[in-house]
Design an enzyme around this catalytic site. Structure first.
Site, mmCIF file in Angstrom:
data_model
loop_
_atom_site.group_PDB
_atom_site.id
_atom_site.type_symbol
_atom_site.label_atom_id
_atom_site.label_comp_id
_atom_site.label_asym_id
_atom_site.label_seq_id
_atom_site.Cartn_x
_atom_site.Cartn_y
_atom_site.Cartn_z
ATOM 1 N N SER A 102 0.867 -1.187 0.000
ATOM 2 C CA SER A 102 0.000 0.000 0.000
ATOM 3 C C SER A 102 0.895 1.226 0.000
ATOM 4 O O SER A 102 2.078 1.150 0.386
ATOM 5 C CB SER A 102 -0.844 -0.001 1.268
ATOM 6 N N TYR B 89 -2.861 -0.924 10.390
ATOM 7 C CA TYR B 89 -2.683 -1.103 8.942
ATOM 8 C C TYR B 89 -1.329 -0.545 8.494
ATOM 9 O O TYR B 89 -0.579 -1.209 7.766
ATOM 10 C CB TYR B 89 -3.829 -0.385 8.226
HETATM 11 P P1 NAD Z 1 -11.324 -6.508 -0.609
HETATM 12 O O1 NAD Z 1 -12.020 -6.315 0.692
HETATM 13 O O2 NAD Z 1 -12.072 -6.252 -1.879
HETATM 14 O O3 NAD Z 1 -10.682 -7.971 -0.676
HETATM 15 C C1 NAD Z 1 -10.059 -8.566 0.423
HETATM 16 C C2 NAD Z 1 -9.918 -10.030 0.182
HETATM 17 O O4 NAD Z 1 -9.301 -10.630 1.344
HETATM 18 C C3 NAD Z 1 -11.250 -10.758 -0.002
HETATM 19 O O5 NAD Z 1 -11.096 -11.776 -0.969
HETATM 20 C C4 NAD Z 1 -11.502 -11.370 1.376
HETATM 21 O O6 NAD Z 1 -12.351 -12.509 1.353
HETATM 22 C C5 NAD Z 1 -10.095 -11.723 1.769
HETATM 23 N N1 NAD Z 1 -9.937 -11.930 3.201
HETATM 24 C C6 NAD Z 1 -10.351 -11.137 4.225
HETATM 25 N N2 NAD Z 1 -10.047 -11.691 5.401
HETATM 26 C C7 NAD Z 1 -9.412 -12.869 5.130
HETATM 27 C C8 NAD Z 1 -8.860 -13.898 5.928
HETATM 28 N N3 NAD Z 1 -8.883 -13.844 7.261
HETATM 29 N N4 NAD Z 1 -8.304 -14.956 5.313
HETATM 30 C C9 NAD Z 1 -8.289 -15.048 3.951
HETATM 31 N N5 NAD Z 1 -8.783 -14.096 3.156
HETATM 32 C C10 NAD Z 1 -9.348 -13.019 3.737
HETATM 33 O O7 NAD Z 1 -10.037 -5.567 -0.503
HETATM 34 P P2 NAD Z 1 -9.020 -4.969 -1.591
HETATM 35 O O8 NAD Z 1 -9.198 -3.504 -1.601
HETATM 36 O O9 NAD Z 1 -9.069 -5.713 -2.865
HETATM 37 O O10 NAD Z 1 -7.641 -5.237 -0.828
HETATM 38 C C11 NAD Z 1 -6.700 -6.207 -1.211
HETATM 39 C C12 NAD Z 1 -5.336 -5.800 -0.691
HETATM 40 O O11 NAD Z 1 -4.978 -4.547 -1.274
HETATM 41 C C13 NAD Z 1 -5.255 -5.600 0.822
HETATM 42 O O12 NAD Z 1 -4.046 -6.131 1.316
HETATM 43 C C14 NAD Z 1 -5.257 -4.093 0.972
HETATM 44 O O13 NAD Z 1 -4.601 -3.676 2.138
HETATM 45 C C15 NAD Z 1 -4.513 -3.687 -0.276
HETATM 46 N N6 NAD Z 1 -4.733 -2.300 -0.678
HETATM 47 C C16 NAD Z 1 -5.990 -1.860 -0.991
HETATM 48 C C17 NAD Z 1 -6.162 -0.547 -1.366
HETATM 49 C C18 NAD Z 1 -7.504 0.015 -1.724
HETATM 50 O O14 NAD Z 1 -7.623 1.242 -1.826
HETATM 51 N N7 NAD Z 1 -8.527 -0.807 -1.923
HETATM 52 C C19 NAD Z 1 -5.070 0.326 -1.412
HETATM 53 C C20 NAD Z 1 -3.812 -0.160 -1.085
HETATM 54 C C21 NAD Z 1 -3.661 -1.469 -0.733
#
Ligand code: NAD
Length: 260
Positions: free
Chosen positions: A142, A155
């Protein structure tokens, strides 16, 4: 490009992970999905990827906050797919609260999922990668692996930890054909951000519209969200020969956020 290889993408039933899994499948890679969700929808996703790209698609429902579940998932990938050639440590959650009110159980959960799970998948996959002389480990880190924001102590701590893990694994794998890099996205409009908008509104005592305008798009100079497809492209690039000398890098894809 990746025919015959297998990629395990954690947290790939939604958002960024789903897009990365789909993009890697386009390269001919077998895919192991992981994450929570409706069983019917996950099954439909498996079948859709397999049919469109003619690859094998598996799924593990492992809760990655539990070490034995991670170990079972890695055994499944070894047994059914001959091991993971590519790991995308992507599963992650967020919680927004001032540190004095930050629930201890949320801290523990976020460190377990956003940081420790990547340690466990990596330590279990590295011996197989060393044996094959090739491996790619990609973190969905991130912008918060590079800079902080208020109210996101767990986080930000976990993502900064992932940055350190990335560099260490990059050094240990360098002469074994293993590369480890972190993609550092700014804001991407996924279900994770939807939840954050509501929490931030509560923490800052402002409306959800104000959070999008004054917090999210304020941080991102382009005033646009990053798309999940753009992250999928970056992951595919990191698995390509063109990226062979990229190792231990923290790569922002954030519209200029961390240029501030
Ligand atoms: P999302 O909520 O759409 O997806 C999260 C995924 O993780 C889902 O498939 C969920 O089922 C899974 N998950 C949650 N808890 C779990 C567990 N205990 N065991 C196994 N799987 C689990 O989120 P996203 O935005 O796609 O985020 C994905 C990654 O990207 C994360 O690491 C997040 O920190 C990172 N990220 C997101 C953003 C953003 O703006 N969305 C920005 C920077 C980084």
């Amino acid at each position: 490009m990746l025919k015959g290889k297998t990629a395990l993408i954690t947290g790939s039933t939604s958002g960024i992970g789903k897009a990365v899994a789909t993009r890697l499948a386009r390269e001919g890679c077998n895919i192991v999905l992981n994450g929570f969700g409706d069983a019917g929808e996950i099954d439909a996703l498996k079948r859709a990827i397999a049919a469109e790209y003619s690859v094998m698609v598996g799924y593990s429902s492992a809760d990655l906050t539990r070490v034995p579940a991670i170990e079972n998932m890695m055994t499944y990938v070894d047994t059914e797919f001959g091991g993971a050639d590519i790991i995308v440590n992507n599963a992650g959650i967020q919680h927004v609260a001032p540190i004095e009110d930050f629930p201890v159980d949320k801290w523990n959960l976020i460190i377990a999922l956003n940081l420790s799970a990547a340690f466990h998948t990596t330590r279990l996959a590295i011996p197989g990668m060393k044996k094959k002389g090739w491996g790619r480990i990609i973190q969905t880190a991130s912008a918060h692996a590079l800079v902080a924001s208020p109210y996101k102590s767990a986080y930000v701590a976990a993502k900064h930890g992932i940055a350190g893990l990335t560099k260490t694994v990059a050094l240990e794998g360098a002469t074994h054909g293993i590369r480890c890099n972190a993609i550092c996205p700014g804001y991407v409009h996924t279900p994770l951000v939807d939840a954050q908008i509501a929490d931030t509104a509560k923490a800052r005592r402002i409306s959800e519209e104000e959070v999008i305008r004054d917090v999210i798009l304020d941080a991102q100079p382009t005033k646009e969200f990053v798309t999940v497809e753009q992250i999928g492209e970056m992951a595919a690039f990191l698995c390509s020969p063109a990226a062979d000398q990229i190792n231990g890098a923290l790569l922002p894809i954030d519209g200029g956020w961390t240029a501030h």
